[in-house]
Design a protein around this motif. Sequence first.
Motif, PDB file in Angstrom:
ATOM      1  N   GLY A  59       0.807  -1.212   0.000  1.00 54.48           N
ATOM      2  CA  GLY A  59       0.000   0.000   0.000  1.00 54.48           C
ATOM      3  C   GLY A  59       0.839   1.261   0.000  1.00 54.48           C
ATOM      4  N   CYS A  60       1.993   1.210   0.688  1.00 52.40           N
ATOM      5  CA  CYS A  60       2.874   2.386   0.714  1.00 52.40           C
ATOM      6  C   CYS A  60       3.485   2.652  -0.663  1.00 52.40           C
ATOM      7  CB  CYS A  60       3.982   2.177   1.748  1.00 52.40           C
ATOM      8  SG  CYS A  60       3.421   2.273   3.462  1.00 52.40           S
ATOM      9  N   VAL A  61       3.775   1.598  -1.414  1.00 54.37           N
ATOM     10  CA  VAL A  61       4.328   1.781  -2.760  1.00 54.37           C
ATOM     11  C   VAL A  61       3.319   2.495  -3.652  1.00 54.37           C
ATOM     12  CG1 VAL A  61       5.055   0.577  -4.850  1.00 54.37           C
ATOM     13  CG2 VAL A  61       5.942  -0.148  -2.625  1.00 54.37           C
ATOM     14  N   SER A  62       2.064   2.050  -3.610  1.00 56.26           N
ATOM     15  CA  SER A  62       1.035   2.713  -4.430  1.00 56.26           C
ATOM     16  C   SER A  62       0.805   4.139  -3.954  1.00 56.26           C
ATOM     17  CB  SER A  62      -0.265   1.912  -4.381  1.00 56.26           C
ATOM     18  OG  SER A  62      -0.730   1.793  -3.045  1.00 56.26           O
ATOM     19  N   GLY A  63       0.789   4.358  -2.634  1.00 49.48           N
ATOM     20  CA  GLY A  63       0.637   5.716  -2.127  1.00 49.48           C
ATOM     21  C   GLY A  63       1.810   6.604  -2.494  1.00 49.48           C
ATOM     22  N   LEU A  64       3.019   6.028  -2.492  1.00 49.06           N
ATOM     23  CA  LEU A  64       4.203   6.798  -2.887  1.00 49.06           C
ATOM     24  C   LEU A  64       4.112   7.234  -4.344  1.00 49.06           C
ATOM     25  CD1 LEU A  64       7.113   7.796  -2.325  1.00 49.06           C
ATOM     26  CD2 LEU A  64       7.904   5.505  -2.968  1.00 49.06           C
ATOM     27  N   LEU A  95      -3.246   5.588 -14.785  1.00 50.21           N
ATOM     28  CA  LEU A  95      -2.268   5.263 -13.751  1.00 50.21           C
ATOM     29  C   LEU A  95      -2.815   5.570 -12.363  1.00 50.21           C
ATOM     30  CD1 LEU A  95       1.138   6.510 -15.245  1.00 50.21           C
ATOM     31  CD2 LEU A  95       0.310   4.153 -15.037  1.00 50.21           C
ATOM     32  N   LEU A  96      -3.522   6.692 -12.237  1.00 53.35           N
ATOM     33  CA  LEU A  96      -4.084   7.056 -10.941  1.00 53.35           C
ATOM     34  C   LEU A  96      -5.080   6.005 -10.474  1.00 53.35           C
ATOM     35  CD1 LEU A  96      -4.500   8.956  -8.573  1.00 53.35           C
ATOM     36  CD2 LEU A  96      -6.134  10.235  -9.972  1.00 53.35           C
ATOM     37  N   PHE A  97      -5.935   5.528 -11.385  1.00 47.39           N
ATOM     38  CA  PHE A  97      -6.885   4.485 -10.999  1.00 47.39           C
ATOM     39  C   PHE A  97      -6.150   3.216 -10.576  1.00 47.39           C
ATOM     40  CE2 PHE A  97      -9.340   0.709 -12.057  1.00 47.39           C
ATOM     41  CZ  PHE A  97     -10.480   0.920 -11.300  1.00 47.39           C
ATOM     42  N   LEU A  98      -5.094   2.849 -11.286  1.00 50.09           N
ATOM     43  CA  LEU A  98      -4.311   1.672 -10.922  1.00 50.09           C
ATOM     44  C   LEU A  98      -3.735   1.805  -9.515  1.00 50.09           C
ATOM     45  CD1 LEU A  98      -2.789  -0.990 -11.545  1.00 50.09           C
ATOM     46  CD2 LEU A  98      -1.011   0.422 -12.637  1.00 50.09           C
ATOM     47  N   TRP A  99      -3.067   2.923  -9.243  1.00 39.76           N
ATOM     48  CA  TRP A  99      -2.436   3.114  -7.933  1.00 39.76           C
ATOM     49  C   TRP A  99      -3.478   3.240  -6.827  1.00 39.76           C
ATOM     50  CZ3 TRP A  99       0.937   7.501 -10.392  1.00 39.76           C
ATOM     51  CH2 TRP A  99       1.884   6.908 -11.244  1.00 39.76           C
ATOM     52  N   PRO A 145      -6.626  -4.444 -10.994  1.00 39.80           N
ATOM     53  CA  PRO A 145      -6.944  -3.121 -11.545  1.00 39.80           C
ATOM     54  C   PRO A 145      -6.626  -3.001 -13.030  1.00 39.80           C
ATOM     55  CG  PRO A 145      -5.786  -2.904  -9.456  1.00 39.80           C
ATOM     56  CD  PRO A 145      -5.714  -4.346  -9.840  1.00 39.80           C
ATOM     57  N   LEU A 146      -5.552  -3.664 -13.475  1.00 39.26           N
ATOM     58  CA  LEU A 146      -5.237  -3.629 -14.898  1.00 39.26           C
ATOM     59  C   LEU A 146      -6.340  -4.280 -15.723  1.00 39.26           C
ATOM     60  CD1 LEU A 146      -1.406  -4.443 -14.889  1.00 39.26           C
ATOM     61  CD2 LEU A 146      -2.492  -2.257 -15.452  1.00 39.26           C
ATOM     62  N   CYS A 161     -10.820  11.032 -25.587  1.00 38.44           N
ATOM     63  CA  CYS A 161     -10.182  11.144 -24.268  1.00 38.44           C
ATOM     64  C   CYS A 161     -10.374  12.524 -23.657  1.00 38.44           C
ATOM     65  CB  CYS A 161      -8.683  10.833 -24.366  1.00 38.44           C
ATOM     66  SG  CYS A 161      -8.339   9.064 -24.527  1.00 38.44           S
ATOM     67  N   ALA A 162     -10.503  13.533 -24.475  1.00 37.85           N
ATOM     68  CA  ALA A 162     -10.610  14.892 -23.945  1.00 37.85           C
ATOM     69  C   ALA A 162     -11.916  15.099 -23.191  1.00 37.85           C
ATOM     70  CB  ALA A 162     -10.508  15.909 -25.088  1.00 37.85           C
ATOM     71  N   ASN A 163     -12.961  14.312 -23.534  1.00 43.17           N
ATOM     72  CA  ASN A 163     -14.266  14.522 -22.940  1.00 43.17           C
ATOM     73  C   ASN A 163     -14.657  13.457 -21.922  1.00 43.17           C
ATOM     74  OD1 ASN A 163     -14.732  16.778 -24.619  1.00 43.17           O
ATOM     75  ND2 ASN A 163     -15.270  15.415 -26.301  1.00 43.17           N
ATOM     76  N   VAL A 164     -13.797  12.482 -21.699  1.00 43.83           N
ATOM     77  CA  VAL A 164     -14.116  11.391 -20.801  1.00 43.83           C
ATOM     78  C   VAL A 164     -13.124  11.383 -19.648  1.00 43.83           C
ATOM     79  CG1 VAL A 164     -14.365   8.899 -20.555  1.00 43.83           C
ATOM     80  CG2 VAL A 164     -15.087  10.001 -22.671  1.00 43.83           C
ATOM     81  N   ARG A 165     -13.640  11.455 -18.436  1.00 44.18           N
ATOM     82  CA  ARG A 165     -12.800  11.367 -17.253  1.00 44.18           C
ATOM     83  C   ARG A 165     -13.028  10.012 -16.624  1.00 44.18           C
ATOM     84  NH1 ARG A 165     -10.412  15.999 -16.241  1.00 44.18           N
ATOM     85  NH2 ARG A 165      -9.694  15.258 -14.210  1.00 44.18           N
ATOM     86  N   LEU A 166     -11.965   9.379 -16.162  1.00 43.19           N
ATOM     87  CA  LEU A 166     -12.046   8.005 -15.706  1.00 43.19           C
ATOM     88  C   LEU A 166     -12.949   7.837 -14.502  1.00 43.19           C
ATOM     89  CD1 LEU A 166     -11.107   5.120 -15.935  1.00 43.19           C
ATOM     90  CD2 LEU A 166      -9.142   5.688 -14.536  1.00 43.19           C
ATOM     91  N   PHE A 167     -12.747   8.599 -13.436  1.00 44.60           N
ATOM     92  CA  PHE A 167     -13.587   8.416 -12.262  1.00 44.60           C
ATOM     93  C   PHE A 167     -13.862   9.721 -11.551  1.00 44.60           C
ATOM     94  CE2 PHE A 167      -9.256   7.759 -11.381  1.00 44.60           C
ATOM     95  CZ  PHE A 167      -8.974   8.077 -10.083  1.00 44.60           C
TER      96      PHE A 167
END
Length: 331
Positions: A59-64, A95-99, A145-146, A161-167
């Motif tokens: 968890g610390c690796v993903s938070g880092l 990447l943010l969703f993955l982490w 997550p992948l 991609c410009a009009n779609v936000r992941l979450f």
Amino acid sequence: MTNSSSLLGCGSPSGAQILASVLYSFFSVSGTAANLLVIYLVCSFRKLKTTSNAFIVNGCVSGLLVCAFWMPQETIGISGSLPRPPVYRAFMEGLLFLWMTVSLLSHSLVALNRYVLITKAPAVYRSVYQRRHAECMIATSWLLPLLLLLPWLLGQGPATCANVRLFSAPAWQEEAQPAGSYTATLSAVTILSQTLVLLYCYSGIFRKVQVSMKRVSVLNFQVINHLPGAFPRKERRLGFHALFVCCAFVLSTAPFMWVTFCALLRPVAGGPRAASWLLFCLLFVLDPLIYTCKNEEFRRSFRCLLRGELCGKPSAVGVDPAVRTVSQLGP
């Protein structure tokens, strides 16, 4: 998209941007330092190389990664000083969703590990948490997550991609329109599922502690034999440790989860979205603290680090030293 004249209690959009930039900068510096410290301690001291701490380090690796790489770029993006192409924004959101998901799954792995350690027989714990099994659990926390990202990656091209936000990460000067059903639901359901796992595990631990003649500290993995009746505060603190972890997780994630669910049905103002998202980002800073601040072994190792020492006798990697003492509680 309509502009909002007030965000996060500031008088103008520029004020909201300054506040968000300051908070992101603080989260980035403090979160990077805290996560790095825990990772370094576990890697440097043999006594800390246990299965439970492996999940904490995961968890610390993903938070880092979030604090050291995503937050600085988001700070620059808020100011608008460095335009980012749509494809790059989509890549960073992936990447943010993955982490983010790895961090949430790590909380569940820690909770399940402690639940099995305290409520099950030692033989069951040793069987479930062999080194090979623990490595597979950590690998799954990254692969899952992948796999969840694949439908989004295959369904979005550079033109969209410009009009779609992941979450539904906050657009600081905008009111969010209802998000896509898959992407928004995926984010909220991930948080909801991890919350249910934590509540189940820590409530089970709390019940086990209450009915046991010998109390177990769920954060320090220590058994206190023949606890005197003259110290009721000591007894209550052992159960409060589990409640502290649950409360820190729920209070950090629940607002963002409910705001995201609401965004599926109707537009949500930028203020609530930004506030809930910043509160959620606080979880990446708190991760290394809520699991280590009450752990005597971590504190002892930190004091050794300050003195320039690497102390601690060798211990078997992947086996928690508290297994033998917890076995006295029975299955």
